[in-house]
Design a protein around this motif. Structure first.
Motif, PDB file in Angstrom:
ATOM      1  N   GLN A   1       0.805  -1.210   0.000  1.00 26.61           N
ATOM      2  CA  GLN A   1       0.000   0.000   0.000  1.00 26.61           C
ATOM      3  C   GLN A   1       0.847   1.274   0.000  1.00 26.61           C
ATOM      4  OE1 GLN A   1      -3.273   0.518  -0.086  1.00 26.61           O
ATOM      5  NE2 GLN A   1      -3.961  -1.610  -0.068  1.00 26.61           N
ATOM      6  N   LEU A   2       2.011   1.198   0.627  1.00 29.10           N
ATOM      7  CA  LEU A   2       2.850   2.386   0.775  1.00 29.10           C
ATOM      8  C   LEU A   2       3.627   2.636  -0.520  1.00 29.10           C
ATOM      9  CD1 LEU A   2       3.868   4.633   2.621  1.00 29.10           C
ATOM     10  CD2 LEU A   2       5.644   3.052   3.433  1.00 29.10           C
ATOM     11  N   GLN A   3       3.212   3.617  -1.282  1.00 29.87           N
ATOM     12  CA  GLN A   3       3.819   3.892  -2.574  1.00 29.87           C
ATOM     13  C   GLN A   3       4.938   4.926  -2.505  1.00 29.87           C
ATOM     14  OE1 GLN A   3       3.055   2.153  -5.521  1.00 29.87           O
ATOM     15  NE2 GLN A   3       2.138   0.919  -3.896  1.00 29.87           N
ATOM     16  N   GLN A   4       4.791   5.913  -1.628  1.00 29.11           N
ATOM     17  CA  GLN A   4       5.848   6.915  -1.523  1.00 29.11           C
ATOM     18  C   GLN A   4       5.692   7.733  -0.243  1.00 29.11           C
ATOM     19  OE1 GLN A   4       4.856   9.001  -5.248  1.00 29.11           O
ATOM     20  NE2 GLN A   4       4.325  10.781  -4.006  1.00 29.11           N
ATOM     21  N   TYR A   5       6.821   8.210   0.233  1.00 31.42           N
ATOM     22  CA  TYR A   5       6.820   9.144   1.364  1.00 31.42           C
ATOM     23  C   TYR A   5       8.134   9.901   1.349  1.00 31.42           C
ATOM     24  CZ  TYR A   5       9.881   5.963   4.048  1.00 31.42           C
ATOM     25  OH  TYR A   5      10.929   5.186   4.471  1.00 31.42           O
ATOM     26  N   SER A   6       8.160  10.984   2.101  1.00 31.77           N
ATOM     27  CA  SER A   6       9.396  11.732   2.324  1.00 31.77           C
ATOM     28  C   SER A   6       9.548  11.959   3.826  1.00 31.77           C
ATOM     29  CB  SER A   6       9.385  13.068   1.577  1.00 31.77           C
ATOM     30  OG  SER A   6       8.357  13.915   2.090  1.00 31.77           O
ATOM     31  N   ALA A   7      10.777  12.170   4.253  1.00 32.12           N
ATOM     32  CA  ALA A   7      11.047  12.412   5.666  1.00 32.12           C
ATOM     33  C   ALA A   7      12.373  13.157   5.793  1.00 32.12           C
ATOM     34  CB  ALA A   7      11.097  11.101   6.438  1.00 32.12           C
TER      35      ALA A   7
ATOM     36  N   SER B   1      19.267  13.352   0.087  1.00 30.15           N
ATOM     37  CA  SER B   1      19.899  14.635  -0.228  1.00 30.15           C
ATOM     38  C   SER B   1      20.176  15.374   1.078  1.00 30.15           C
ATOM     39  CB  SER B   1      19.005  15.481  -1.137  1.00 30.15           C
ATOM     40  OG  SER B   1      17.739  15.669  -0.571  1.00 30.15           O
ATOM     41  N   LYS B   2      21.432  15.765   1.272  1.00 33.17           N
ATOM     42  CA  LYS B   2      21.815  16.472   2.488  1.00 33.17           C
ATOM     43  C   LYS B   2      21.343  17.919   2.430  1.00 33.17           C
ATOM     44  CE  LYS B   2      25.980  13.769   3.449  1.00 33.17           C
ATOM     45  NZ  LYS B   2      27.459  13.815   3.574  1.00 33.17           N
ATOM     46  N   THR B   3      20.843  18.390   3.561  1.00 35.37           N
ATOM     47  CA  THR B   3      20.449  19.796   3.652  1.00 35.37           C
ATOM     48  C   THR B   3      21.397  20.592   4.539  1.00 35.37           C
ATOM     49  OG1 THR B   3      18.939  19.336   5.491  1.00 35.37           O
ATOM     50  CG2 THR B   3      18.029  19.211   3.262  1.00 35.37           C
ATOM     51  N   SER B   4      22.105  19.914   5.463  1.00 36.85           N
ATOM     52  CA  SER B   4      23.121  20.584   6.276  1.00 36.85           C
ATOM     53  C   SER B   4      24.007  19.540   6.918  1.00 36.85           C
ATOM     54  CB  SER B   4      22.485  21.473   7.347  1.00 36.85           C
ATOM     55  OG  SER B   4      21.849  20.689   8.335  1.00 36.85           O
ATOM     56  N   GLU B   5      25.223  19.938   7.311  1.00 35.73           N
ATOM     57  CA  GLU B   5      26.123  19.043   8.032  1.00 35.73           C
ATOM     58  C   GLU B   5      27.169  19.864   8.763  1.00 35.73           C
ATOM     59  OE1 GLU B   5      28.137  16.391   5.331  1.00 35.73           O
ATOM     60  OE2 GLU B   5      28.170  17.877   3.735  1.00 35.73           O
ATOM     61  N   LYS B   6      27.691  19.284   9.846  1.00 37.74           N
ATOM     62  CA  LYS B   6      28.722  19.956  10.625  1.00 37.74           C
ATOM     63  C   LYS B   6      29.529  18.913  11.376  1.00 37.74           C
ATOM     64  CE  LYS B   6      25.839  20.831  14.727  1.00 37.74           C
ATOM     65  NZ  LYS B   6      25.277  21.861  15.621  1.00 37.74           N
ATOM     66  N   GLY B   7      30.663  19.352  11.920  1.00 38.97           N
ATOM     67  CA  GLY B   7      31.518  18.458  12.665  1.00 38.97           C
ATOM     68  C   GLY B   7      32.540  17.774  11.783  1.00 38.97           C
ATOM     69  N   SER B   8      33.119  16.699  12.294  1.00 38.92           N
ATOM     70  CA  SER B   8      34.208  15.989  11.628  1.00 38.92           C
ATOM     71  C   SER B   8      33.820  15.513  10.232  1.00 38.92           C
ATOM     72  CB  SER B   8      34.637  14.782  12.471  1.00 38.92           C
ATOM     73  OG  SER B   8      35.489  13.939  11.745  1.00 38.92           O
TER      74      SER B   8
ATOM     75  N   GLN C   1      27.368  15.785  12.610  1.00 37.81           N
ATOM     76  CA  GLN C   1      25.916  15.817  12.398  1.00 37.81           C
ATOM     77  C   GLN C   1      25.632  16.013  10.917  1.00 37.81           C
ATOM     78  OE1 GLN C   1      23.231  19.377  12.897  1.00 37.81           O
ATOM     79  NE2 GLN C   1      22.698  18.324  14.809  1.00 37.81           N
ATOM     80  N   ALA C   2      24.577  15.370  10.448  1.00 43.59           N
ATOM     81  CA  ALA C   2      24.114  15.578   9.080  1.00 43.59           C
ATOM     82  C   ALA C   2      22.590  15.532   9.073  1.00 43.59           C
ATOM     83  CB  ALA C   2      24.675  14.514   8.133  1.00 43.59           C
ATOM     84  N   VAL C   3      21.978  16.479   8.381  1.00 42.80           N
ATOM     85  CA  VAL C   3      20.530  16.496   8.194  1.00 42.80           C
ATOM     86  C   VAL C   3      20.261  16.120   6.745  1.00 42.80           C
ATOM     87  CG1 VAL C   3      18.423  17.865   8.291  1.00 42.80           C
ATOM     88  CG2 VAL C   3      20.259  18.264   9.965  1.00 42.80           C
ATOM     89  N   VAL C   4      19.419  15.107   6.562  1.00 43.21           N
ATOM     90  CA  VAL C   4      19.230  14.509   5.240  1.00 43.21           C
ATOM     91  C   VAL C   4      17.744  14.366   4.944  1.00 43.21           C
ATOM     92  CG1 VAL C   4      19.673  12.464   3.816  1.00 43.21           C
ATOM     93  CG2 VAL C   4      21.382  13.220   5.491  1.00 43.21           C
ATOM     94  N   ARG C   5      17.362  14.720   3.731  1.00 40.15           N
ATOM     95  CA  ARG C   5      15.989  14.495   3.275  1.00 40.15           C
ATOM     96  C   ARG C   5      15.934  13.158   2.537  1.00 40.15           C
ATOM     97  NH1 ARG C   5      11.349  17.173   2.778  1.00 40.15           N
ATOM     98  NH2 ARG C   5       9.908  16.606   1.116  1.00 40.15           N
ATOM     99  N   VAL C   6      14.956  12.331   2.894  1.00 36.83           N
ATOM    100  CA  VAL C   6      14.809  11.001   2.309  1.00 36.83           C
ATOM    101  C   VAL C   6      13.527  10.959   1.488  1.00 36.83           C
ATOM    102  CG1 VAL C   6      14.677   8.529   2.788  1.00 36.83           C
ATOM    103  CG2 VAL C   6      15.930  10.029   4.342  1.00 36.83           C
ATOM    104  N   GLU C   7      13.635  10.411   0.288  1.00 35.41           N
ATOM    105  CA  GLU C   7      12.467  10.202  -0.576  1.00 35.41           C
ATOM    106  C   GLU C   7      12.362   8.711  -0.871  1.00 35.41           C
ATOM    107  OE1 GLU C   7      10.370  12.522  -1.689  1.00 35.41           O
ATOM    108  OE2 GLU C   7      11.453  14.372  -1.156  1.00 35.41           O
TER     109      GLU C   7
END
Length: 268
Positions: free
Chosen positions: A70-76, A108-115, A92-98
């Protein structure tokens, strides 16, 4: 330098374990699930007295198959972090998932910091492994099925708002991509609510101890990851915590509407 990369390698292995074990309830279980009768899978009644651990898992696999169809698509949006016990963020990394059915994920990364070393060798490789193994052999070999585990029904327990069966999961072989621990399965939806444990085999020379917890949440009739925590004791590096927070889910509106109408057979 060798020791440094060895410690990072240990974190990579633990990251893959978290991804492989935790994604298993949603996919990689269709072969076993297909053996059950549809009418049994669609039943929303709580399991009868005398239910075994294998019975619960069989129900879970069938329900997961129905949900995945039933689950055809989502983003998070995911936030990956590695911290020490004092709470200092190493990376740290902030990532958008499709997600697109049946098993395609794009990141797709939206931001990152640190090592940058940690981000590249841990976060990037975790994302890459999830993308490559979502339907591959490695994922099948780590799936939560009776092929890989023996299950014992240990009782029932409340996890937040969910009433759950608690299963003891014992791996059938010493494999660093399998785990030993417990699984909490919702007694009505037969969905995984929580997984906790440690690797069945020491994943790396650099790892003294590793424990993980993954929690799921119910959104629009679907069960999706909520928060991952992996606690790693690394030689010469100390205790580190890898967390992944899963937020801002957006599910296909058409699928949302079906779930609201009860097309999936879930109780209100």
């Amino acid at each position: 330098m060798t020791a440094h990369f060895g410690r990072i390698e240990g974190l990579v292995v633990l990251a893959f374990i978290l991804g492989a074990v935790s994604a298993a309830p949603i996919a990689a279980s269709q072969d076993d699930a297909g053996q059950m009768a549809p009418e049994m899978a669609l039943s929303s009644a709580r399991a009868p007295v005398g239910l075994t651990g294998d019975d619960v898992v069989a129900q879970m696999l069938q329900r997961n198959l129905l949900r995945s169809q039933q689950l055809q698509q989502y983003s998070a949006v995911r936030t990956y972090e590695i911290r020490n016990l004092e709470g200092k963020v190493a990376a740290q990394a902030v990532v958008r998932v499709e997600y697109r059915a049946p098993d395609k994920k794009t990141f797709s990364k939206t931001s990152e910091k640190g090592s940058s070393i940690v981000r590249h060798l841990v976060f990037d490789r975790l994302i890459q492994s999830e993308s490559e193994t979502s339907s591959g052999r490695e994922h099948h070999n780590s799936a939560i099925t009776t092929t890989n585990y023996r299950f014992t029904l240990a009782g029932e327990e409340e996890v937040g708002p969910y009433h759950c069966f608690v299963l003891e999961a014992i791996p059938k072989r010493k494999d660093k991509y399998l785990f030993e621990g417990k699984i909490w399965i919702d007694a009505e939806d037969f969905a995984v609510v929580k997984i906790a444990g440690h690797p069945a085999k020491r994943p790396s020379f650099w790892i003294n101890r590793a424990d993980f917890v993954r929690r799921y949440q119910r959104i629009d009739g679907f069960w999706l990851p909520f928060r991952d925590e992996t606690f790693v004791d690394v030689k010469m590096y100390g205790r580190r915590v890898l967390t992944v927070d899963h937020q801002q889910y957006v599910i296909d509106p058409a699928i949302h509407l079906q779930a609201e109408k009860g097309d999936m057979g879930y109780p209100d």
